[in-house]
Design an enzyme around this catalytic site. Structure first.
Site, short mmCIF file in Angstrom:
data_model
loop_
_atom_site.label_atom_id
_atom_site.label_comp_id
_atom_site.label_asym_id
_atom_site.label_seq_id
_atom_site.Cartn_x
_atom_site.Cartn_y
_atom_site.Cartn_z
N LYS A 135 -0.41 3.90 4.97
CA LYS A 135 -1.82 4.31 5.06
C LYS A 135 -2.23 4.50 6.54
O LYS A 135 -1.45 4.23 7.44
CB LYS A 135 -2.71 3.28 4.37
C1 LIG Z 1 -1.69 2.67 -1.76
C2 LIG Z 1 -2.63 2.87 -2.86
C3 LIG Z 1 -3.07 1.81 -3.68
C4 LIG Z 1 -2.45 0.45 -3.69
O1 LIG Z 1 -2.49 -0.21 -2.50
P1 LIG Z 1 -1.46 -1.39 -2.19
O2 LIG Z 1 -1.99 -1.95 -0.92
O3 LIG Z 1 -0.11 -0.80 -2.05
O4 LIG Z 1 -1.54 -2.38 -3.32
C5 LIG Z 1 -4.06 2.08 -4.62
N1 LIG Z 1 -4.58 3.31 -4.77
C6 LIG Z 1 -4.16 4.35 -4.01
C7 LIG Z 1 -4.81 5.68 -4.22
C8 LIG Z 1 -3.18 4.17 -3.05
O5 LIG Z 1 -2.76 5.21 -2.33
#
Ligand SMILES: *Cc1c(COP(=O)(O)O)cnc(C)c1O
Length: 398
Positions: A196
């Protein structure tokens, strides 16, 4: 015409580029070491409070609750919304599974609404059509970082008396009508996974401006245990006393992660600016490629982009998405696909979901590729990606 590597030509580059990667600097390393050396609590310590304050400042929300990851953030948001057995939660199929799984965790049923053909975000009209008596909340996703149509979604939710939760895993730094995401929906969740825009290693957060939701989020993050006498059933036995008043979880984030994330958030503006520069280069190049469709943006969204996705025009190409993906790989441009519609997965099929629920989302899935977009990319890297895409599109044009 230049031959793609997969057809025997030379690859545009010798080393692989990936679709996403974290960027860490000395300040990040130092921040983590400082916590370890401080002697302070390594969890529930001062860095958590500092992080939550910073998240409020960035998102414009009144309250922030840091949690262990983005999935936990979605789970506690659904719990705080009071979602349970027999309820329905509307979301998009073009997302990571967690945006729908959070409803299943609570015993509720995810209901998938179709996407808008141009923005690829959840279509408010489709949401409206899929609301029933049992609908308790909408989980919208700011897909690729572009804000969902929050005002339209809020209008529907207010009318029906249900909550709007935004999964902002892609959209930290994005503004909707000049307001940061996090200050618009009832609750907004974030993920700080390493792919992210900013990372804590693993991490997540929920932000809200509603004090009652904030209280419930805090409760569900930590076992449903409270030390607040106002929430207790009986008079405290003494200073040690606490009560468990709900069934919560251990979804705490450590101070080590919080310190890393605070340091990453200090660089958010830089990260977002560089991502914008790269998106502008890609857009300019790919708008001139007749075999491709560029994602459209609503004017209301001032987007901090997390993913860059190209959409193929199958009628203008002699190869499909799989072959395009392999051809880019041979050029050393490693792509990904975001996302497989959630209800295609065997787990969802066992629950009774079938193909055909969201035709626009299903068509999108057949035609998309996520190309590299992250802070580490040099101008040369960006040029290489563009050249590779152009070369393959031209060679296989129909
Ligand atoms: C990455 C992601 C998640 C989950 O996040 P984690 O920190 O990996 O649990 C949820 N929704 C979206 C759209 C994502 O890209």
């Amino acid at each position: 015409m230049e031959k793609p590597a997969i057809a025997g030509g030379n690859p545009v580059r010798d080393t692989k580029l990936y679709y996403g990667h974290q960027y860490l600097d000395e300040a990040d390393y130092q921040a983590v070491l400082d916590v370890l050396r401080s002697g302070n609590d390594l969890t529930c310590g001062p860095k958590i409070a500092e992080l939550e304050e910073k998240l409020c400042w960035i998102t414009g929300a009144k309250y922030a609750v840091a949690v262990s990851n983005g999935t936990a953030a979605l789970h506690v948001a659904c719990l705080a919304a009071g979602i349970g057995e027999g309820d329905e939660v509307i979301t998009t199929p073009i997302t990571f599974a967690a945006s729908a799984n959070c409803a299943l965790y609570c015993g509720a049923r995810p209901v998938f609404a179709d996407i808008d053909e141009k923005t690829w975000n959840i279509d408010p009209q489709s949401v409206r059509e899929r609301i029933t008596e049992r609908t308790k909340a909408v989980v919208a996703v700011d897909f690729t970082g572009q804000s969902a149509q929050l005002d339209e979604l809020l209008e529907i939710c207010r009318e029906k008396g249900i909550l709007l939760i935004t999964d902002g895993a892609h959209s930290i730094g994005t503004k909707y009508k000049g307001r940061p995401v996090g200050s618009v929906a009832d609750m907004t969740t974030f993920s700080f996974h390493p792919v992210k825009t900013v990372t804590a290693g693993e991490g997540g957060a929920v932000v809200t401006s509603d004090p009652a939701l904030y209280e419930r989020l805090s409760l569900f993050r930590a076992h449903g245990i409270t030390r607040n006498p106002a929430l207790m059933e009986k008079e405290p036995d003494g200073p040690w006393y606490y009560e468990q008043v709900a069934l919560g979880y251990n979804y705490r984030m450590t101070d080590i992660q919080a310190a890393l994330l605070i340091s990453q958030l200090d660089k958010l503006d830089r990260f977002v600016a560089r991502r914008r520069e790269i998106v502008a280069c890609y857009n300019e190049a790919f708008r001139r490629v007749p075999q491709l469709i560029v994602q459209e943006e609503i004017p209301e969204s001032d987007t901090a982009r997390h993913l860059y996705i190209i959409r193929l025009r199958p009628e203008r190409l002699s190869i499909g998405r799989k072959e395009f993906f392999d051809a880019l790989d041979a050029e050393n441009v490693r792509c990904n696909v975001h996302y497989i519609p959630v209800y295609y997965f065997p787990w969802y099929r066992k629950l009774g979901y079938r193909k055909g629920i969201c035709p626009k989302a299903e068509k999108l899935y057949e035609e998309i590729l996520t190309i590299p977009l992250h802070y580490n990319l040099t101008d040369q890297d960006v040029e290489d990606v563009i050249r590779a895409v152009e070369k393959i599109a031209a060679y296989y044009a129909k």
